[in-house]
Motif scaffolding. Structure first.
Motif, mmCIF file in Angstrom:
data_model
loop_
_atom_site.group_PDB
_atom_site.id
_atom_site.type_symbol
_atom_site.label_atom_id
_atom_site.label_comp_id
_atom_site.label_asym_id
_atom_site.label_seq_id
_atom_site.Cartn_x
_atom_site.Cartn_y
_atom_site.Cartn_z
ATOM 1 N N ARG A 1 1.846 6.763 -6.877
ATOM 2 C CA ARG A 1 0.898 7.841 -7.196
ATOM 3 C C ARG A 1 1.513 9.219 -6.941
ATOM 4 N NH1 ARG A 1 -2.762 4.189 -4.726
ATOM 5 N NH2 ARG A 1 -2.573 5.308 -2.741
ATOM 6 N N THR A 2 2.244 9.356 -5.848
ATOM 7 C CA THR A 2 2.858 10.643 -5.509
ATOM 8 C C THR A 2 3.913 11.029 -6.546
ATOM 9 O OG1 THR A 2 2.497 10.196 -3.152
ATOM 10 C CG2 THR A 2 4.052 11.937 -3.698
ATOM 11 N N LYS A 3 4.711 10.040 -6.975
ATOM 12 C CA LYS A 3 5.715 10.313 -8.004
ATOM 13 C C LYS A 3 5.065 10.738 -9.316
ATOM 14 C CE LYS A 3 9.529 7.420 -6.328
ATOM 15 N NZ LYS A 3 10.358 6.210 -6.572
ATOM 16 N N GLN A 4 3.927 10.122 -9.635
ATOM 17 C CA GLN A 4 3.222 10.493 -10.861
ATOM 18 C C GLN A 4 2.724 11.935 -10.776
ATOM 19 O OE1 GLN A 4 3.017 8.731 -13.717
ATOM 20 N NE2 GLN A 4 2.059 10.556 -14.570
ATOM 21 N N HIS A 5 2.203 12.323 -9.609
ATOM 22 C CA HIS A 5 1.761 13.711 -9.427
ATOM 23 C C HIS A 5 2.953 14.665 -9.522
ATOM 24 C CE1 HIS A 5 -1.908 12.102 -6.995
ATOM 25 N NE2 HIS A 5 -2.110 12.075 -8.295
ATOM 26 N N PHE A 6 4.095 14.240 -9.002
ATOM 27 C CA PHE A 6 5.297 15.082 -9.074
ATOM 28 C C PHE A 6 5.704 15.306 -10.529
ATOM 29 C CE2 PHE A 6 9.862 15.908 -8.987
ATOM 30 C CZ PHE A 6 9.958 16.858 -7.975
ATOM 31 N N ILE A 7 5.679 14.227 -11.324
ATOM 32 C CA ILE A 7 6.037 14.342 -12.740
ATOM 33 C C ILE A 7 5.083 15.277 -13.469
ATOM 34 C CG2 ILE A 7 6.134 13.062 -14.919
ATOM 35 C CD1 ILE A 7 7.198 10.682 -13.351
ATOM 36 N N ILE B 1 8.977 3.058 3.903
ATOM 37 C CA ILE B 1 9.182 1.762 3.232
ATOM 38 C C ILE B 1 10.463 1.101 3.746
ATOM 39 C CG2 ILE B 1 9.676 0.669 1.008
ATOM 40 C CD1 ILE B 1 7.760 2.839 -0.212
ATOM 41 N N LYS B 2 11.511 1.881 3.952
ATOM 42 C CA LYS B 2 12.736 1.317 4.528
ATOM 43 C C LYS B 2 12.482 0.760 5.925
ATOM 44 C CE LYS B 2 16.230 4.039 2.060
ATOM 45 N NZ LYS B 2 17.290 5.071 2.183
ATOM 46 N N GLN C 1 0.826 -1.205 0.000
ATOM 47 C CA GLN C 1 0.000 0.000 0.000
ATOM 48 C C GLN C 1 0.864 1.259 0.000
ATOM 49 O OE1 GLN C 1 -2.346 -0.921 3.439
ATOM 50 N NE2 GLN C 1 -3.465 -2.537 2.372
ATOM 51 N N LEU C 2 1.979 1.220 0.737
ATOM 52 C CA LEU C 2 2.912 2.352 0.737
ATOM 53 C C LEU C 2 3.592 2.498 -0.628
ATOM 54 C CD1 LEU C 2 4.609 1.928 4.248
ATOM 55 C CD2 LEU C 2 3.002 3.715 3.560
ATOM 56 N N ILE C 3 3.951 1.363 -1.243
ATOM 57 C CA ILE C 3 4.559 1.399 -2.583
ATOM 58 C C ILE C 3 3.584 2.037 -3.583
ATOM 59 C CG2 ILE C 3 5.293 -0.041 -4.533
ATOM 60 C CD1 ILE C 3 7.427 -0.043 -2.474
ATOM 61 N N TYR D 1 1.653 -9.503 -6.824
ATOM 62 C CA TYR D 1 2.664 -8.430 -6.821
ATOM 63 C C TYR D 1 4.022 -8.968 -6.384
ATOM 64 C CZ TYR D 1 5.443 -4.564 -4.988
ATOM 65 O OH TYR D 1 6.475 -3.705 -4.719
ATOM 66 N N TYR D 2 4.061 -9.693 -5.269
ATOM 67 C CA TYR D 2 5.352 -10.164 -4.756
ATOM 68 C C TYR D 2 5.966 -11.223 -5.666
ATOM 69 C CZ TYR D 2 5.048 -7.424 -0.497
ATOM 70 O OH TYR D 2 5.009 -6.365 0.393
#
Length: 417
Positions: free
Chosen positions: A154-160, A267-268, A147-149, A350-351
């Protein structure tokens, strides 16, 4: 006489219908979804068993994620019900929905509970044994990680999207220079959210900008001059926004950059928690013996599969993950153009896919298989090839977990080395 208990579960209610094998329903009720409601259902089952001495008792419900978890675990773990060999089954909602719609067009909680009980009475379901506590505990972590991934993606897509408003040719110029730097790398994020305007970046001497980029990247860039050149070309060739609009974009980029950093840290942290917890499940070593499968991917696979004995063979595991294809056959015609099924456990899928993508970089057998599937079609090459590679990996995962053994490369591969 057999007893089938149908539960329609919601956040606040347990609608229950107890049906006997002769289709009579000695008990129906709407009870609260809490300990009191579950204990009342248990009481009714025990009293009916005193009268009928059931040869089989099945408690069935739909998989409603959060809401069905507590009642399912209560009935599964209760010592009095265990003494009666009570089976607790959690079925896919779509299967019960299709069964109900064959007999009844109306829908309400009472009707749903009746048809859930009747569905299990027909005994056309596949056993769905509940997992042990250690698998469920690990599952909470691995599912939250995914869910965090997804949130990070989604956040990276908004940033782009907002980078495009600020510097619309940046991605093109980076590609033109054949650079592997992504638009959401920490260096690009810092450049686009620091106090420098585009005009100031455009007037930087190239060497100074390259040194500044190398400083931001902590010396990791092999060709900072090329990246500096691409950034300046993008800055000079991009449209300029009015100041008010530019200020709003800068605020958004700053907020998104902060969210990206926070999510990456979370995530880390959760990866570390997963690596620590998976060690209580010894079979993780079977999967981490495969080149490219680390503790996190192994944990994600094991958490969803649970006890491998739940599954008859590897095709069942693949089907559970949704890594199987629809069959389209009529008469003597068997279509070769079939789609991946749209059902299955998305977390396991996914995994498995992520693990397969890593394994094919480390294992020559999987690399060869991936390349072969990649070049078989002109479209969606990577997506198709990696899903097929994941399906191949399922066979290996099933064999290693079922036999509790470590991975040993095929002899011919060992000889090649």
């Amino acid at each position: 006489m057999k007893c089938f208990v149908g539960l329609d579960v919601s956040s606040t209610k347990l609608d229950v219908c107890i049906m006997l094998s002769d289709t009579t329903t000695p008990f129906t009720a709407s009870l609260p979804n809490d300990l009191v409601g579950a204990q009342e259902i248990k009481k009714q089952i025990l009293e009916l068993n005193d009268t009928y001495s059931f040869e089989r008792i099945v408690i069935g419900m739909e998989a409603t994620s959060l809401y069905s978890f507590h009642p399912a675990m209560f009935f599964h773990e209760d010592s009095d019900l265990k003494a009666l060999m009570v089976e607790v089954m959690v079925e896919q909602p779509n299967k019960i929905k299709k069964y109900r719609e064959a007999f009844e067009e109306s829908k309400n909680d009472t009707i749903d509970a009746f048809y859930i009980a009747d569905y299990f009475r027909a005994e056309r379901f596949s056993p769905a044994f509940l997992k042990e506590e250690k698998y469920l505990a690990l599952q909470h972590l691995t599912r939250t990680r995914l869910q965090l991934i997804e949130q990070l993606t989604r956040t990276k897509q908004h940033f782009i999207e907002n980078i495009y408003y600020k510097c619309n040719t940046l991605s093109t110029e980076i590609k033109n220079e054949s650079l592997t730097t992504s638009l959401w790398s920490s260096t690009i994020i810092s450049l686009m959210t620091e106090d420098y305007t585009l005009d100031e970046l455009a007037t930087f001497p190239l060497n100074d900008l390259a040194d500044f980029i190398q400083k931001l990247g902590r010396g990791r860039f092999k060709a900072p001059e090329k990246l500096a050149k691409a950034i300046q070309s993008a800055v000079r060739g991009s449209y300029r926004l009015p100041k008010l609009q530019q200020d709003s974009i800068n605020v958004i980029l700053g907020l998104l950059a902060r969210e990206i950093r926070n999510l990456e840290k979370l995530i880390k942290d959760i990866d570390k928690a997963i690596e620590d917890m998976v060690e209580v499940i010894p079979e993780y070593q079977c999967l981490t013996s495969v080149p490219g499968v680390g503790k996190v991917y192994a944990a994600g696979i094991i958490a969803e599969i649970g006890q491998i004995d739940r599954f008859k063979d590897h095709p069942q595991v693949a089907k559970y993950a949704g890594l199987n294809w629809k069959q389209n056959q009529s008469g003597n015609t068997n279509s070769q153009n079939t789609e991946l099924v749209k059902r299955g456990n998305r977390y396991l899928r996914y995994y498995l896919v992520e693990a397969a993508n890593s394994v094919r970089r480390h294992d020559s057998e999987y690399q060869t298989f991936y390349k072969k599937k990649y070049h078989e079609v002109p479209k969606h090459q990577h997506k198709r090839a990696i899903v097929l590679t994941a399906r191949k990996l399922v066979r290996l995962v099933d064999a290693l977990l079922r036999n509790r053994q470590l991975y040993a490369p095929p002899r011919r591969l060992m000889e090649d080395r």
